[in-house]
Design a protein around this motif. Structure first.
Motif, PDB file in Angstrom:
ATOM      1  N   VAL A  10       0.830  -1.194   0.000  1.00  0.00           N
ATOM      2  CA  VAL A  10       0.000   0.000   0.000  1.00  0.00           C
ATOM      3  C   VAL A  10       0.872   1.255   0.000  1.00  0.00           C
ATOM      4  CG1 VAL A  10      -1.740   1.314   1.292  1.00  0.00           C
ATOM      5  CG2 VAL A  10      -1.821  -1.197   1.276  1.00  0.00           C
ATOM      6  N   VAL A  11       0.478   2.231  -0.796  1.00  0.00           N
ATOM      7  CA  VAL A  11       1.068   3.566  -0.725  1.00  0.00           C
ATOM      8  C   VAL A  11      -0.023   4.496  -0.204  1.00  0.00           C
ATOM      9  CG1 VAL A  11       2.139   5.472  -1.979  1.00  0.00           C
ATOM     10  CG2 VAL A  11       2.633   3.107  -2.652  1.00  0.00           C
ATOM     11  N   LYS A 159       3.863   7.196   2.241  1.00  0.00           N
ATOM     12  CA  LYS A 159       4.627   6.100   2.843  1.00  0.00           C
ATOM     13  C   LYS A 159       4.137   4.786   2.251  1.00  0.00           C
ATOM     14  CE  LYS A 159       5.695   8.374   7.221  1.00  0.00           C
ATOM     15  NZ  LYS A 159       5.147   9.682   6.896  1.00  0.00           N
ATOM     16  N   MET A 160       5.016   3.807   2.219  1.00  0.00           N
ATOM     17  CA  MET A 160       4.676   2.502   1.663  1.00  0.00           C
ATOM     18  C   MET A 160       4.835   1.431   2.734  1.00  0.00           C
ATOM     19  SD  MET A 160       6.293   0.570  -1.662  1.00  0.00           S
ATOM     20  CE  MET A 160       7.752  -0.044  -0.799  1.00  0.00           C
ATOM     21  N   TYR A 161       3.854   0.537   2.809  1.00  0.00           N
ATOM     22  CA  TYR A 161       3.959  -0.603   3.727  1.00  0.00           C
ATOM     23  C   TYR A 161       3.332  -1.828   3.079  1.00  0.00           C
ATOM     24  CZ  TYR A 161      -0.996   0.018   5.032  1.00  0.00           C
ATOM     25  OH  TYR A 161      -2.369   0.117   5.016  1.00  0.00           O
ATOM     26  N   SER A 162       3.687  -2.996   3.595  1.00  0.00           N
ATOM     27  CA  SER A 162       3.141  -4.254   3.083  1.00  0.00           C
ATOM     28  C   SER A 162       2.471  -5.033   4.209  1.00  0.00           C
ATOM     29  CB  SER A 162       4.247  -5.110   2.453  1.00  0.00           C
ATOM     30  OG  SER A 162       4.773  -4.492   1.301  1.00  0.00           O
ATOM     31  N   LEU A 163       1.447  -5.770   3.851  1.00  0.00           N
ATOM     32  CA  LEU A 163       0.685  -6.613   4.771  1.00  0.00           C
ATOM     33  C   LEU A 163       0.521  -7.981   4.135  1.00  0.00           C
ATOM     34  CD1 LEU A 163      -1.477  -7.197   7.089  1.00  0.00           C
ATOM     35  CD2 LEU A 163      -3.157  -6.258   5.483  1.00  0.00           C
ATOM     36  N   THR A 164       0.825  -9.034   4.892  1.00  0.00           N
ATOM     37  CA  THR A 164       0.624 -10.402   4.402  1.00  0.00           C
ATOM     38  C   THR A 164      -0.101 -11.219   5.465  1.00  0.00           C
ATOM     39  OG1 THR A 164       2.586 -10.342   2.996  1.00  0.00           O
ATOM     40  CG2 THR A 164       1.750 -12.514   3.606  1.00  0.00           C
ATOM     41  N   ILE A 165      -1.168 -11.891   5.050  1.00  0.00           N
ATOM     42  CA  ILE A 165      -1.978 -12.713   5.948  1.00  0.00           C
ATOM     43  C   ILE A 165      -1.790 -14.181   5.591  1.00  0.00           C
ATOM     44  CG2 ILE A 165      -4.303 -13.177   6.806  1.00  0.00           C
ATOM     45  CD1 ILE A 165      -5.102 -10.374   5.867  1.00  0.00           C
ATOM     46  N   ASP A 166      -1.454 -14.995   6.586  1.00  0.00           N
ATOM     47  CA  ASP A 166      -1.338 -16.442   6.397  1.00  0.00           C
ATOM     48  C   ASP A 166      -2.749 -17.035   6.493  1.00  0.00           C
ATOM     49  OD1 ASP A 166      -0.950 -19.174   6.572  1.00  0.00           O
ATOM     50  OD2 ASP A 166       0.784 -19.038   7.902  1.00  0.00           O
ATOM     51  N   LEU A 167      -3.348 -17.320   5.364  1.00  0.00           N
ATOM     52  CA  LEU A 167      -4.738 -17.791   5.335  1.00  0.00           C
ATOM     53  C   LEU A 167      -4.908 -19.161   5.976  1.00  0.00           C
ATOM     54  CD1 LEU A 167      -5.652 -16.683   1.695  1.00  0.00           C
ATOM     55  CD2 LEU A 167      -6.241 -15.514   3.838  1.00  0.00           C
ATOM     56  N   GLU A 168      -3.849 -19.958   5.979  1.00  0.00           N
ATOM     57  CA  GLU A 168      -3.924 -21.305   6.563  1.00  0.00           C
ATOM     58  C   GLU A 168      -3.869 -21.276   8.090  1.00  0.00           C
ATOM     59  OE1 GLU A 168      -1.952 -24.215   3.257  1.00  0.00           O
ATOM     60  OE2 GLU A 168      -0.543 -23.048   4.472  1.00  0.00           O
ATOM     61  N   MET A 169      -3.455 -20.163   8.664  1.00  0.00           N
ATOM     62  CA  MET A 169      -3.257 -20.063  10.109  1.00  0.00           C
ATOM     63  C   MET A 169      -4.442 -19.415  10.824  1.00  0.00           C
ATOM     64  SD  MET A 169       0.077 -18.417  11.941  1.00  0.00           S
ATOM     65  CE  MET A 169       0.417 -18.648  13.688  1.00  0.00           C
ATOM     66  N   ILE A 170      -5.264 -18.703  10.069  1.00  0.00           N
ATOM     67  CA  ILE A 170      -6.393 -17.978  10.656  1.00  0.00           C
ATOM     68  C   ILE A 170      -7.318 -18.941  11.403  1.00  0.00           C
ATOM     69  CG2 ILE A 170      -8.488 -16.658  10.137  1.00  0.00           C
ATOM     70  CD1 ILE A 170      -6.104 -14.942   9.773  1.00  0.00           C
ATOM     71  N   GLY A 171      -7.675 -18.545  12.643  1.00  0.00           N
ATOM     72  CA  GLY A 171      -8.656 -19.313  13.416  1.00  0.00           C
ATOM     73  C   GLY A 171      -8.155 -20.618  13.991  1.00  0.00           C
ATOM     74  N   ILE A 221      -2.024 -15.355  -3.152  1.00  0.00           N
ATOM     75  CA  ILE A 221      -0.888 -15.988  -3.818  1.00  0.00           C
ATOM     76  C   ILE A 221      -0.513 -17.276  -3.094  1.00  0.00           C
ATOM     77  CG2 ILE A 221       0.005 -13.788  -4.671  1.00  0.00           C
ATOM     78  CD1 ILE A 221       2.100 -13.909  -2.415  1.00  0.00           C
ATOM     79  N   ASN A 222       0.438 -18.002  -3.660  1.00  0.00           N
ATOM     80  CA  ASN A 222       0.849 -19.282  -3.076  1.00  0.00           C
ATOM     81  C   ASN A 222       2.069 -19.160  -2.165  1.00  0.00           C
ATOM     82  OD1 ASN A 222       2.398 -18.721  -5.512  1.00  0.00           O
ATOM     83  ND2 ASN A 222       3.310 -20.741  -5.228  1.00  0.00           N
ATOM     84  N   ARG A 223       2.584 -17.945  -2.014  1.00  0.00           N
ATOM     85  CA  ARG A 223       3.766 -17.723  -1.180  1.00  0.00           C
ATOM     86  C   ARG A 223       3.418 -16.827  -0.001  1.00  0.00           C
ATOM     87  NH1 ARG A 223       8.060 -15.185  -5.074  1.00  0.00           N
ATOM     88  NH2 ARG A 223       9.221 -15.093  -3.094  1.00  0.00           N
ATOM     89  N   LYS A 224       3.895 -17.213   1.182  1.00  0.00           N
ATOM     90  CA  LYS A 224       3.640 -16.415   2.381  1.00  0.00           C
ATOM     91  C   LYS A 224       4.759 -15.386   2.542  1.00  0.00           C
ATOM     92  CE  LYS A 224       1.286 -20.348   4.503  1.00  0.00           C
ATOM     93  NZ  LYS A 224       1.237 -21.312   5.634  1.00  0.00           N
ATOM     94  N   THR A 225       4.663 -14.333   1.755  1.00  0.00           N
ATOM     95  CA  THR A 225       5.707 -13.318   1.745  1.00  0.00           C
ATOM     96  C   THR A 225       5.127 -11.993   1.280  1.00  0.00           C
ATOM     97  OG1 THR A 225       7.921 -12.788   0.907  1.00  0.00           O
ATOM     98  CG2 THR A 225       6.409 -13.828  -0.632  1.00  0.00           C
ATOM     99  N   HIS A 226       5.841 -10.907   1.561  1.00  0.00           N
ATOM    100  CA  HIS A 226       5.451  -9.592   1.049  1.00  0.00           C
ATOM    101  C   HIS A 226       5.862  -9.534  -0.423  1.00  0.00           C
ATOM    102  CE1 HIS A 226       4.551  -8.520   5.126  1.00  0.00           C
ATOM    103  NE2 HIS A 226       5.814  -8.464   5.513  1.00  0.00           N
ATOM    104  N   TYR A 227       5.010 -10.068  -1.260  1.00  0.00           N
ATOM    105  CA  TYR A 227       5.341 -10.353  -2.657  1.00  0.00           C
ATOM    106  C   TYR A 227       5.689  -9.097  -3.462  1.00  0.00           C
ATOM    107  CZ  TYR A 227       4.743 -12.840  -7.157  1.00  0.00           C
ATOM    108  OH  TYR A 227       4.932 -13.405  -8.397  1.00  0.00           O
TER     109      TYR A 227
END
Length: 295
Positions: A10-11, A159-171, A221-227
């Motif tokens: 996000v910017v 300002k720029m920042y990144s957010l990544t959510i691990d969908l497999e870990m939620i809940g 995406i298939n990678r758990k990273t700030h792509y």
């Protein structure tokens, strides 16, 4: 290839954190890179704002036993308590339970190097009120009246920042034998975070700061990273439209632009990245999240 994470870069226009003060002088937090200083808002500040504004902290419970910590037990854990989705470390006696956060943020770092803008203020009205009510002369008895000038560095920049959510870990919470959250609850938690990012605001020194996205890129995406962290670059109010950025967007992602002259090269962005509106971007992303969880 299965999708495992949701990632956004996000910017946005936002103010910075304030670091250590000296007397009545406050300085913004900065990082030093490429031989220059850049104002920043910390990942911890962003995460706390997102957790509070999303309502994820509405069910937060804390305990104080030598240390203040999030309350965690067999009955209260990340499967049924949204406040614990951001991770915890809880110690009871000799037992320590640790669950990592299911979503990660980077610091929000200014796109341009820091240029000092100092603002000067005072509490004249309060001091005058005290002087009037206590028969004092404000000029002669400034100290008794509590008259205090103060100054602080001001910064509100892109300002720029990144957010990544691990969908497999939620809940889920592997520390306890508890049934994981329902698919609907998992989707609702992710969507609550997305809703907040879309309409993010911050309160800084009593001022309301609109930190909504001016430009955002990402998807499932298939990678758990700030792509997109390393391919989104802003220079002199221009998004750099590179081949690497285009290629990553084509990998099942999309971009969005808040139209209205926020960037000097909007025409280039539109022709090179074919962005949708910010509103449509988040509408589609919510649909993808619901589909992922089968809701």
């Amino acid at each position: 290839m299965s999708k495992k994470a949701l990632t956004l870069t996000v910017v946005a226009n936002m103010t910075s954190n304030y670091g250590e003060g000296s007397g009545n002088i406050s300085s913004v937090q900065k990082v030093f890179k490429n031989g220059k200083s850049y104002a920043t808002r910390s990942r911890e500040s962003l995460k706390n704002a997102i957790m509070v504004q999303s309502g994820m902290y509405d069910d937060l419970q804390t305990s104080v036993d030598k240390a203040t910590q999030k309350l965690v037990s067999n009955e209260i854990n990340a499967t049924n308590c949204r406040a614990l989705e951001g991770g915890y470390m809880n110690t009871k006696g000799k037992t320590t339970n640790i669950r990592k956060s299911s979503f990660y943020l980077t610091d929000a770092i200014a796109c341009d190097n820091f240029v000092n803008e100092t603002r000067f203020h005072n509490n004249l009205h309060l001091a005058s009120n005290f002087a009037e009510n206590n028969n004092l002369n404000l000029q002669a008895d400034a100290g008794k009246c509590g008259l205090m000038p103060y100054q602080y560095e001001y910064d509100k920049t892109m300002k720029m920042y990144s957010l990544t959510i691990d969908l497999e870990m939620i809940g889920k919470d592997d520390n306890f034998e508890a049934e994981e959250a329902s698919p609907k609850e998992k989707a609702d938690r992710v969507i609550a975070i997305l809703d907040t990012v879309e309409m993010l605001n911050l309160v800084v020194k009593g001022n309301l700061d609109n930190a909504e996205p001016l430009f955002v890129v990402g998807g499932l995406i298939n990678r758990k990273t700030h792509y997109f962290e390393n391919v989104v670059k802003v220079k002199e109010d221009k998004i750099l439209v590179t081949e690497d950025l285009k290629d990553r967007i084509k990998n099942g992602c999309s971009a969005a632009l808040l139209d209205g002259g926020n960037f000097k090269n909007e025409d280039e962005i539109k022709s090179g990245l074919t962005p949708v509106s910010v509103t449509k971007f988040f509408v589609e992303l919510r649909k993808e999240v619901n589909t992922y969880y089968g809701v």
